[in-house]
Scaffold this motif. Structure first.
Motif, PDB file in Angstrom:
ATOM      1  N   THR A  24      30.025  -3.643  -9.689  1.00 35.17           N
ATOM      2  CA  THR A  24      30.973  -3.689  -8.571  1.00 35.17           C
ATOM      3  C   THR A  24      31.225  -2.335  -7.924  1.00 35.17           C
ATOM      4  O   THR A  24      31.439  -2.255  -6.709  1.00 35.17           O
ATOM      5  N   LYS A  25      31.170  -1.243  -8.719  1.00 36.44           N
ATOM      6  CA  LYS A  25      31.579   0.052  -8.184  1.00 36.44           C
ATOM      7  C   LYS A  25      30.463   1.086  -8.131  1.00 36.44           C
ATOM      8  O   LYS A  25      30.629   2.135  -7.519  1.00 36.44           O
ATOM      9  N   GLN A  26      29.327   0.812  -8.773  1.00 35.57           N
ATOM     10  CA  GLN A  26      28.220   1.775  -8.776  1.00 35.57           C
ATOM     11  C   GLN A  26      26.902   1.077  -8.431  1.00 35.57           C
ATOM     12  O   GLN A  26      25.959   1.036  -9.227  1.00 35.57           O
ATOM     13  N   PRO A  27      26.809   0.498  -7.248  1.00 30.97           N
ATOM     14  CA  PRO A  27      25.621  -0.296  -6.887  1.00 30.97           C
ATOM     15  C   PRO A  27      24.335   0.516  -6.807  1.00 30.97           C
ATOM     16  O   PRO A  27      23.241  -0.054  -6.904  1.00 30.97           O
ATOM     17  N   TRP A  28      24.430   1.843  -6.626  1.00 31.23           N
ATOM     18  CA  TRP A  28      23.211   2.657  -6.553  1.00 31.23           C
ATOM     19  C   TRP A  28      22.451   2.704  -7.881  1.00 31.23           C
ATOM     20  O   TRP A  28      21.304   3.110  -7.924  1.00 31.23           O
ATOM     21  N   LEU A  29      23.102   2.270  -8.958  1.00 34.91           N
ATOM     22  CA  LEU A  29      22.443   2.268 -10.259  1.00 34.91           C
ATOM     23  C   LEU A  29      21.540   1.054 -10.466  1.00 34.91           C
ATOM     24  O   LEU A  29      20.686   1.074 -11.350  1.00 34.91           O
ATOM     25  N   TRP A  30      21.748  -0.010  -9.674  1.00 36.90           N
ATOM     26  CA  TRP A  30      20.938  -1.216  -9.903  1.00 36.90           C
ATOM     27  C   TRP A  30      20.299  -1.807  -8.644  1.00 36.90           C
ATOM     28  O   TRP A  30      19.256  -2.443  -8.733  1.00 36.90           O
ATOM     29  N   ILE A  31      20.875  -1.564  -7.483  1.00 37.80           N
ATOM     30  CA  ILE A  31      20.301  -2.139  -6.256  1.00 37.80           C
ATOM     31  C   ILE A  31      18.897  -1.586  -5.961  1.00 37.80           C
ATOM     32  O   ILE A  31      17.990  -2.366  -5.641  1.00 37.80           O
ATOM     33  N   PRO A  32      18.636  -0.262  -6.043  1.00 38.43           N
ATOM     34  CA  PRO A  32      17.278   0.227  -5.727  1.00 38.43           C
ATOM     35  C   PRO A  32      16.196  -0.397  -6.601  1.00 38.43           C
ATOM     36  O   PRO A  32      15.163  -0.844  -6.090  1.00 38.43           O
ATOM     37  N   SER A  33      16.407  -0.439  -7.916  1.00 31.90           N
ATOM     38  CA  SER A  33      15.387  -1.005  -8.804  1.00 31.90           C
ATOM     39  C   SER A  33      15.267  -2.514  -8.632  1.00 31.90           C
ATOM     40  O   SER A  33      14.161  -3.072  -8.630  1.00 31.90           O
ATOM     41  N   GLY A  34      16.409  -3.193  -8.453  1.00 30.85           N
ATOM     42  CA  GLY A  34      16.361  -4.641  -8.220  1.00 30.85           C
ATOM     43  C   GLY A  34      15.650  -4.978  -6.929  1.00 30.85           C
ATOM     44  O   GLY A  34      14.839  -5.915  -6.868  1.00 30.85           O
ATOM     45  N   LEU A  35      15.943  -4.201  -5.871  1.00 26.21           N
ATOM     46  CA  LEU A  35      15.302  -4.430  -4.579  1.00 26.21           C
ATOM     47  C   LEU A  35      13.808  -4.137  -4.647  1.00 26.21           C
ATOM     48  O   LEU A  35      12.995  -4.853  -4.038  1.00 26.21           O
ATOM     49  N   MET A  36      13.429  -3.124  -5.418  1.00 27.54           N
ATOM     50  CA  MET A  36      12.011  -2.788  -5.554  1.00 27.54           C
ATOM     51  C   MET A  36      11.244  -3.933  -6.219  1.00 27.54           C
ATOM     52  O   MET A  36      10.138  -4.284  -5.787  1.00 27.54           O
ATOM     53  N   ILE A  37      11.823  -4.537  -7.253  1.00 28.34           N
ATOM     54  CA  ILE A  37      11.176  -5.673  -7.916  1.00 28.34           C
ATOM     55  C   ILE A  37      10.991  -6.823  -6.934  1.00 28.34           C
ATOM     56  O   ILE A  37       9.924  -7.429  -6.850  1.00 28.34           O
ATOM     57  N   VAL A  38      12.043  -7.133  -6.179  1.00 23.58           N
ATOM     58  CA  VAL A  38      11.985  -8.236  -5.218  1.00 23.58           C
ATOM     59  C   VAL A  38      10.905  -7.984  -4.168  1.00 23.58           C
ATOM     60  O   VAL A  38      10.094  -8.866  -3.861  1.00 23.58           O
ATOM     61  N   VAL A  39      10.868  -6.775  -3.613  1.00 19.87           N
ATOM     62  CA  VAL A  39       9.901  -6.443  -2.562  1.00 19.87           C
ATOM     63  C   VAL A  39       8.469  -6.522  -3.100  1.00 19.87           C
ATOM     64  O   VAL A  39       7.587  -7.102  -2.453  1.00 19.87           O
ATOM     65  N   LEU A  40       8.233  -5.972  -4.289  1.00 20.76           N
ATOM     66  CA  LEU A  40       6.884  -5.997  -4.862  1.00 20.76           C
ATOM     67  C   LEU A  40       6.410  -7.424  -5.119  1.00 20.76           C
ATOM     68  O   LEU A  40       5.285  -7.791  -4.753  1.00 20.76           O
ATOM     69  N   VAL A  41       7.261  -8.229  -5.731  1.00 24.46           N
ATOM     70  CA  VAL A  41       6.860  -9.599  -6.083  1.00 24.46           C
ATOM     71  C   VAL A  41       6.639 -10.445  -4.832  1.00 24.46           C
ATOM     72  O   VAL A  41       5.656 -11.184  -4.734  1.00 24.46           O
ATOM     73  N   ILE A  42       7.535 -10.345  -3.860  1.00 23.76           N
ATOM     74  CA  ILE A  42       7.385 -11.124  -2.623  1.00 23.76           C
ATOM     75  C   ILE A  42       6.127 -10.686  -1.875  1.00 23.76           C
ATOM     76  O   ILE A  42       5.357 -11.531  -1.372  1.00 23.76           O
ATOM     77  N   ALA A  43       5.890  -9.378  -1.789  1.00 24.86           N
ATOM     78  CA  ALA A  43       4.700  -8.878  -1.082  1.00 24.86           C
ATOM     79  C   ALA A  43       3.423  -9.389  -1.739  1.00 24.86           C
ATOM     80  O   ALA A  43       2.495  -9.849  -1.061  1.00 24.86           O
ATOM     81  N   ILE A  44       3.359  -9.333  -3.068  1.00 26.47           N
ATOM     82  CA  ILE A  44       2.163  -9.790  -3.784  1.00 26.47           C
ATOM     83  C   ILE A  44       1.964 -11.291  -3.587  1.00 26.47           C
ATOM     84  O   ILE A  44       0.829 -11.764  -3.406  1.00 26.47           O
ATOM     85  N   ASN A  45       3.048 -12.054  -3.607  1.00 22.57           N
ATOM     86  CA  ASN A  45       2.926 -13.513  -3.410  1.00 22.57           C
ATOM     87  C   ASN A  45       2.463 -13.859  -1.998  1.00 22.57           C
ATOM     88  O   ASN A  45       1.642 -14.771  -1.810  1.00 22.57           O
ATOM     89  N   PHE A  46       2.967 -13.157  -0.989  1.00 23.72           N
ATOM     90  CA  PHE A  46       2.510 -13.381   0.391  1.00 23.72           C
ATOM     91  C   PHE A  46       1.023 -13.063   0.526  1.00 23.72           C
ATOM     92  O   PHE A  46       0.268 -13.793   1.176  1.00 23.72           O
ATOM     93  N   ALA A  66       0.834  -1.206   0.000  1.00 23.76           N
ATOM     94  CA  ALA A  66       0.000   0.000   0.000  1.00 23.76           C
ATOM     95  C   ALA A  66       0.870   1.259   0.000  1.00 23.76           C
ATOM     96  O   ALA A  66       0.597   2.223  -0.733  1.00 23.76           O
ATOM     97  N   VAL A  67       1.938   1.255   0.802  1.00 26.56           N
ATOM     98  CA  VAL A  67       2.853   2.408   0.859  1.00 26.56           C
ATOM     99  C   VAL A  67       3.519   2.629  -0.498  1.00 26.56           C
ATOM    100  O   VAL A  67       3.612   3.765  -0.993  1.00 26.56           O
ATOM    101  N   LEU A  68       3.981   1.552  -1.122  1.00 23.40           N
ATOM    102  CA  LEU A  68       4.660   1.662  -2.420  1.00 23.40           C
ATOM    103  C   LEU A  68       3.698   2.130  -3.509  1.00 23.40           C
ATOM    104  O   LEU A  68       4.072   2.927  -4.381  1.00 23.40           O
ATOM    105  N   VAL A  69       2.464   1.633  -3.475  1.00 24.12           N
ATOM    106  CA  VAL A  69       1.469   2.055  -4.467  1.00 24.12           C
ATOM    107  C   VAL A  69       1.158   3.544  -4.311  1.00 24.12           C
ATOM    108  O   VAL A  69       1.092   4.289  -5.298  1.00 24.12           O
ATOM    109  N   VAL A  70       0.977   3.986  -3.069  1.00 26.47           N
ATOM    110  CA  VAL A  70       0.697   5.412  -2.821  1.00 26.47           C
ATOM    111  C   VAL A  70       1.872   6.266  -3.272  1.00 26.47           C
ATOM    112  O   VAL A  70       1.696   7.318  -3.908  1.00 26.47           O
TER     113      VAL A  70
END
Length: 293
Positions: A256-278, A38-42
Motif C-alpha cells: 500500500t505504501k511502497q509500490p516501487w518495491l513490487w510494481i516494476p518487477s511485477g510489471l516486467m513479468i506481465v510485459v515479458l509474458v504477454i509479449a512472448i504470447n503475442f 528485443a529492447v528488454l533483452v538488449v
C-alpha cells in the motif's frame, strides 16, 4: 484490377521466409511485442554497462521512494531497484531460455523415437509421458523444488525436465504423419541412413509447430521461476530475479505504501509474458502452410 494482379504475382514469387515475415507483420500487436521484447533483452544483456549501481551494493537509505538519483527507489536494505530490475530480467530470461531449450531437446528426441519406430518404444515413451502429465503441473514443480537445493541451476533443470511431455506428444503426432509420406518412403528405398531421415528430413518439417509451442513453454517457465522465487524455492538472494524481488510485497505496508518495491518487477513479468504470447500467436499463423493470407 492490375494492382491486385501485381500483388498476387509478387506474393507467388515470395520465398517461404518472406511469406512468414509478411504474415507476421500483419499481426501488429506481435510486431510491437517483438520490438519491446528485443529492447528488454538488449537492456538485460547490457545490464553490467547500463545499470547505474551494483545490484548487490547498498547505495541509499532503506526503502526510499524514487528520486533523481534512484529512478525506481531503493529496496528494504538500500539497494538500487532499477539496477536489480535489469539484472533480475537477465536471470529470468536465462531461466526461461535454458529451461525451454532443455525441455525442447528432450521432447523432440523422445517424440522422434516414439513416432518413427512405434511399437514397444512408442508404448513405453507415451505411457511415461502420460504418467508425467497426469500429475498436477504446479504440484510436480513444487515437489521437485522442495527436494533439490534451491538455486538458479536447480530451477532451470527442474523446469527443463518437467515441461517436455507436451513437446514430445506434438513431435510424435507430426512424425506419425510424416513417416508415411512419399519423400520419406523414397529415402528408405534409397537406403538413406536413419540419422539423415530423422534429423534432415523429418525434423525440419516439424520445426514450425515446435517453435510455436516453445514460445508458450518460454513464457510458462518464466512465470514458474517468478512463482518459485517468490515462495523462496527458486533463485536465492542476493541474486536478483523478478520473483524474489516480489518477495518483499508480502507485507501489507509494502503493497500500500511502497509500490516501487513490487510494481516494476511485477510489471516486467506481465510485459515479458504477454509479449512472448503475442509473438507465439503470430508465429502460429505465419508458419501455418494452410493460411491463405
Amino acid at each position: 484490377m492490375e494492382k491486385k494482379d501485381r500483388i498476387k504475382k509478387d506474393i507467388s514469387r515470395e520465398s517461404y521466409l518472406q511469406t512468414v515475415i509478411r504474415r507476421f507483420k500483419q499481426h501488429h500487436l506481435a510486431t510491437v511485442s517483438l520490438v519491446i521484447l528485443a529492447v528488454l533483452v538488449v537492456a538485460a544483456l547490457l545490464a553490467p554497462i547500463i545499470a547505474p549501481y551494483n545490484p548487490d551494493e547498498i547505495v541509499g537509505g532503506f526503502s526510499k521512494a524514487p528520486t533523481a538519483e534512484h529512478w525506481l527507489g531503493t529496496d528494504q536494505i538500500g539497494r538500487d531497484v532499477l539496477s536489480r530490475l535489469l539484472y533480475a530480467t537477465r536471470i529470468s530470461l536465462l531461466v526461461g531460455v535454458l529451461a525451454t531449450a532443455i525441455s525442447t531437446v528432450i521432447g523432440v528426441i523422445l517424440g522422434l523415437i516414439a513416432g518413427y519406430f512405434g511399437g514397444a518404444a512408442d508404448m513405453i515413451i507415451m505411457r511415461f509421458t502420460d504418467m508425467v502429465m497426469s500429475f498436477p503441473y504446479i504440484l510436480l514443480v513444487l515437489v521437485a523444488a522442495s527436494i533439490f537445493k534451491p538455486g538458479l541451476w536447480s530451477i532451470i533443470l527442474i523446469l527443463g525436465f518437467v515441461d517436455w511431455p507436451g513437446i514430445a506428444r506434438l513431435v510424435r503426432g507430426n512424425v506419425l504423419s510424416l513417416r508415411e509420406s512419399n519423400f520419406i518412403k523414397s529415402d528408405l528405398v534409397a537406403g538413406m541412413p536413419l540419422p539423415y531421415i530423422l534429423f534432415s528430413e523429418i525434423l525440419p518439417n516439424t520445426a514450425a509447430p515446435i517453435l510455436v509451442y516453445a514460445t508458450s513453454v518460454l513464457a510458462l517457465s518464466m512465470l514458474d521461476e517468478a512463482a518459485l522465487s517468490f515462495l523462496g524455492m527458486g533463485v536465492q538472494p542476493p541474486t536478483a530475479s523478478l520473483g524474489n524481488m516480489l518477495n518483499g510485497a508480502q507485507s501489507l505496508t509494502v503493497l500500500t505504501k511502497q509500490p516501487w518495491l513490487w510494481i516494476p518487477s511485477g510489471l516486467m513479468i506481465v510485459v515479458l509474458v504477454i509479449a512472448i504470447n503475442f509473438i507465439g500467436d503470430a508465429l502460429r499463423d505465419a508458419l501455418d502452410p494452410n493460411s491463405g493470407k
